[in-house]
Design an enzyme around this catalytic site. Structure first.
Site, PDB file in Angstrom:
ATOM      1  N   GLY A 195       0.840  -1.197   0.000  1.00 39.46           N
ATOM      2  CA  GLY A 195       0.000   0.000   0.000  1.00 39.46           C
ATOM      3  C   GLY A 195       0.875   1.248   0.000  1.00 39.46           C
ATOM      4  O   GLY A 195       2.108   1.147  -0.052  1.00 39.46           O
ATOM      5  N   ASP A 206      -2.725 -12.924   5.502  1.00 40.08           N
ATOM      6  CA  ASP A 206      -3.931 -12.099   5.439  1.00 40.08           C
ATOM      7  C   ASP A 206      -4.279 -11.792   6.890  1.00 40.08           C
ATOM      8  O   ASP A 206      -4.448 -12.721   7.692  1.00 40.08           O
ATOM      9  CB  ASP A 206      -5.043 -12.905   4.739  1.00 40.08           C
ATOM     10  CG  ASP A 206      -6.306 -12.071   4.540  1.00 40.08           C
ATOM     11  OD1 ASP A 206      -6.717 -11.367   5.492  1.00 40.08           O
ATOM     12  OD2 ASP A 206      -6.880 -12.133   3.444  1.00 40.08           O
ATOM     13  N   ILE A 207      -4.381 -10.524   7.238  1.00 37.87           N
ATOM     14  CA  ILE A 207      -4.549 -10.184   8.659  1.00 37.87           C
ATOM     15  C   ILE A 207      -5.894 -10.633   9.235  1.00 37.87           C
ATOM     16  O   ILE A 207      -6.082 -10.619  10.443  1.00 37.87           O
ATOM     17  CB  ILE A 207      -4.307  -8.679   8.945  1.00 37.87           C
ATOM     18  CG1 ILE A 207      -5.336  -7.788   8.232  1.00 37.87           C
ATOM     19  CG2 ILE A 207      -2.893  -8.272   8.578  1.00 37.87           C
ATOM     20  CD1 ILE A 207      -5.307  -6.342   8.730  1.00 37.87           C
ATOM     21  N   TYR A 244      -8.285  -1.797   5.459  1.00 36.36           N
ATOM     22  CA  TYR A 244      -9.324  -1.648   4.436  1.00 36.36           C
ATOM     23  C   TYR A 244      -9.554  -0.149   4.333  1.00 36.36           C
ATOM     24  O   TYR A 244     -10.017   0.476   5.288  1.00 36.36           O
ATOM     25  CB  TYR A 244     -10.592  -2.371   4.885  1.00 36.36           C
ATOM     26  CG  TYR A 244     -11.725  -2.308   3.884  1.00 36.36           C
ATOM     27  CD1 TYR A 244     -12.124  -3.444   3.187  1.00 36.36           C
ATOM     28  CD2 TYR A 244     -12.396  -1.111   3.636  1.00 36.36           C
ATOM     29  CE1 TYR A 244     -13.175  -3.389   2.265  1.00 36.36           C
ATOM     30  CE2 TYR A 244     -13.442  -1.053   2.716  1.00 36.36           C
ATOM     31  CZ  TYR A 244     -13.817  -2.185   2.042  1.00 36.36           C
ATOM     32  OH  TYR A 244     -14.845  -2.126   1.131  1.00 36.36           O
ATOM     33  N   TYR A 298     -16.063   3.054   7.649  1.00 35.90           N
ATOM     34  CA  TYR A 298     -14.591   3.035   7.714  1.00 35.90           C
ATOM     35  C   TYR A 298     -14.084   3.641   9.021  1.00 35.90           C
ATOM     36  O   TYR A 298     -13.293   3.029   9.745  1.00 35.90           O
ATOM     37  CB  TYR A 298     -14.018   3.780   6.494  1.00 35.90           C
ATOM     38  CG  TYR A 298     -12.546   4.094   6.591  1.00 35.90           C
ATOM     39  CD1 TYR A 298     -11.581   3.096   6.421  1.00 35.90           C
ATOM     40  CD2 TYR A 298     -12.102   5.393   6.853  1.00 35.90           C
ATOM     41  CE1 TYR A 298     -10.223   3.385   6.516  1.00 35.90           C
ATOM     42  CE2 TYR A 298     -10.750   5.688   6.941  1.00 35.90           C
ATOM     43  CZ  TYR A 298      -9.820   4.691   6.782  1.00 35.90           C
ATOM     44  OH  TYR A 298      -8.479   4.979   6.881  1.00 35.90           O
ATOM     45  N   LYS A 311     -12.065   1.843  12.151  1.00 32.83           N
ATOM     46  CA  LYS A 311     -10.717   2.292  12.553  1.00 32.83           C
ATOM     47  C   LYS A 311     -10.718   2.650  14.043  1.00 32.83           C
ATOM     48  O   LYS A 311      -9.747   2.394  14.749  1.00 32.83           O
ATOM     49  CB  LYS A 311     -10.256   3.486  11.708  1.00 32.83           C
ATOM     50  CG  LYS A 311      -9.983   3.185  10.241  1.00 32.83           C
ATOM     51  CD  LYS A 311      -8.836   2.219   9.996  1.00 32.83           C
ATOM     52  CE  LYS A 311      -7.485   2.778  10.359  1.00 32.83           C
ATOM     53  NZ  LYS A 311      -6.389   1.844  10.010  1.00 32.83           N
TER      54      LYS A 311
END
Ligand SMILES: NC(=O)c1ccc[n+]([C@@H]2O[C@H](COP(=O)([O-])OP(=O)(O)OC[C@H]3O[C@@H](n4cnc5c(N)ncnc54)[C@H](OP(=O)(O)O)[C@@H]3O)[C@@H](O)[C@H]2O)c1
Length: 280
Positions: free
Chosen positions: A9, A35-36, A60, A124, A128
């Site tokens: 990323g 993959d987390i 994400y 989102y 977070k």
């Protein structure tokens, strides 16, 4: 040794690069390493390599898409983060979790302090924030670094979109009532590498200096790129987007100052440096 997640990323790419430049022993992990959302793989990878610190950049990040797939967004940002925090706890490693201005509701015009009341507007931001809460409840040795409007070489971002559409159009409509600060991953990576080797744990805000709107940012991009494209300022409500976004994304850097960390350069300087290194 330091483990960095999300190296394919924007931020992870520059963080691993900066650690290598400093000759700090490090390992980068992308989705193919683990993959987390896979608890067993995530924890066994971390417990096998026994890092002193994990800089967790994977997330994400598709803000609008998250409204349509909240479960996946939650799996990655909440549970992926929880698994990493639990593994760090078990091996007594530090964890650095990258968070966002979207944990705040964006009311008023004051810059948010680190302990101001949160209130995310969309999926989102909510995920977070839940990630932050797991980090805080599981660990003592953690850094939570809230950043905003991220742009880097490796990945897509607002500046790349502006360069693409600005090339084709005479005029672009850009939102002018969301105010915040862009964050250049190359500048941020330096701060994160300075921070992670300390024991100055806690919550921080880190962005490039000074505030602007998305329209101001687009104008600066076109100016530096030499495009004659006009920016037509519009209001958030005139721009169709699935997720609600905060109007006020101003983040106070007081906690950086208090801990003696250097603030990032001015955002105009960051955009200038970024475009010098970008082919467009
Ligand atoms: N972008 C922004 O404007 C912004 C603003 C505020 C805060 N932040 C935060 O800053 C941090 C870095 O953002 P960024 O812009 O660098 O994000 P990015 O470019 O979207 O990169 C995120 C990386 O996470 C990886 N990833 C996603 N799901 C995964 C999974 N299940 N397992 C393993 N890896 C997975 C992705 O892998 P693939 O490449 O395989 O998909 C991608 O490489 C994130 O914590 C983000 O929440 C970003």
């Amino acid at each position: 040794m330091i483990l960095v997640t999300g190296i394919n990323g924007q931020l992870g790419y520059d963080v691993i690069k900066e650690l290598k430049n400093r000759n700090i022993d490090c390992i980068g992990a992308g989705r193919s390493e683990f993959d987390i959302t896979d608890e067993q793989k995530t924890k066994s990878f971390i417990k096998n390599i026994l890092p002193e610190a994990v800089i967790h950049c994977a997330a994400y990040t598709a803000v609008d898409k998250a409204e349509d797939e909240p479960e996946l967004c939650e799996k990655v940002n909440v549970f992926g983060t929880k698994f990493i925090a639990e593994a760090c706890k078990e091996i007594d490693a530090k964890m650095m979790y990258i968070s966002t201005d979207y944990v705040f509701p964006g009311s008023g015009e004051q810059a948010y302090e680190i302990d101001d009341k949160t209130g995310p507007l969309g999926v989102y931001g909510k995920t977070k924030l839940k990630g932050e809460n797991y980090v805080k409840s599981i660990l003592e040795k953690y850094f939570i670094v809230r950043v905003s409007w991220v742009f880097g070489k490796n990945g897509n971002n607002f500046i790349k979109t502006m360069l693409r559409i600005g090339k084709e159009r005479k005029e672009v409509n850009v939102v002018s009532d969301q105010i915040g600060s862009p964050t250049y991953t190359k500048d941020l990576a330096k701060l994160l590498c300075d921070m992670v080797v300390t024991d100055k744990y806690g919550v921080y805000h880190a962005t490039n200096e000074e505030y602007c709107s998305w329209a101001d940012l687009a104008k600066e991009v076109f100016r530096i790129a030499g495009y004659s494209t006009c920016v037509k300022p519009i209001k958030t409500e005139e721009y169709p987007a699935k997720a609600k976004r905060p109007l006020n994304s101003r983040l106070s850097k007081k906690s950086l100052d208090d801990a003696g960390f250097k603030r990032l350069p001015n955002w105009k300087n960051a955009v200038d440096n970024y475009l010098k290194n970008l082919e467009f």
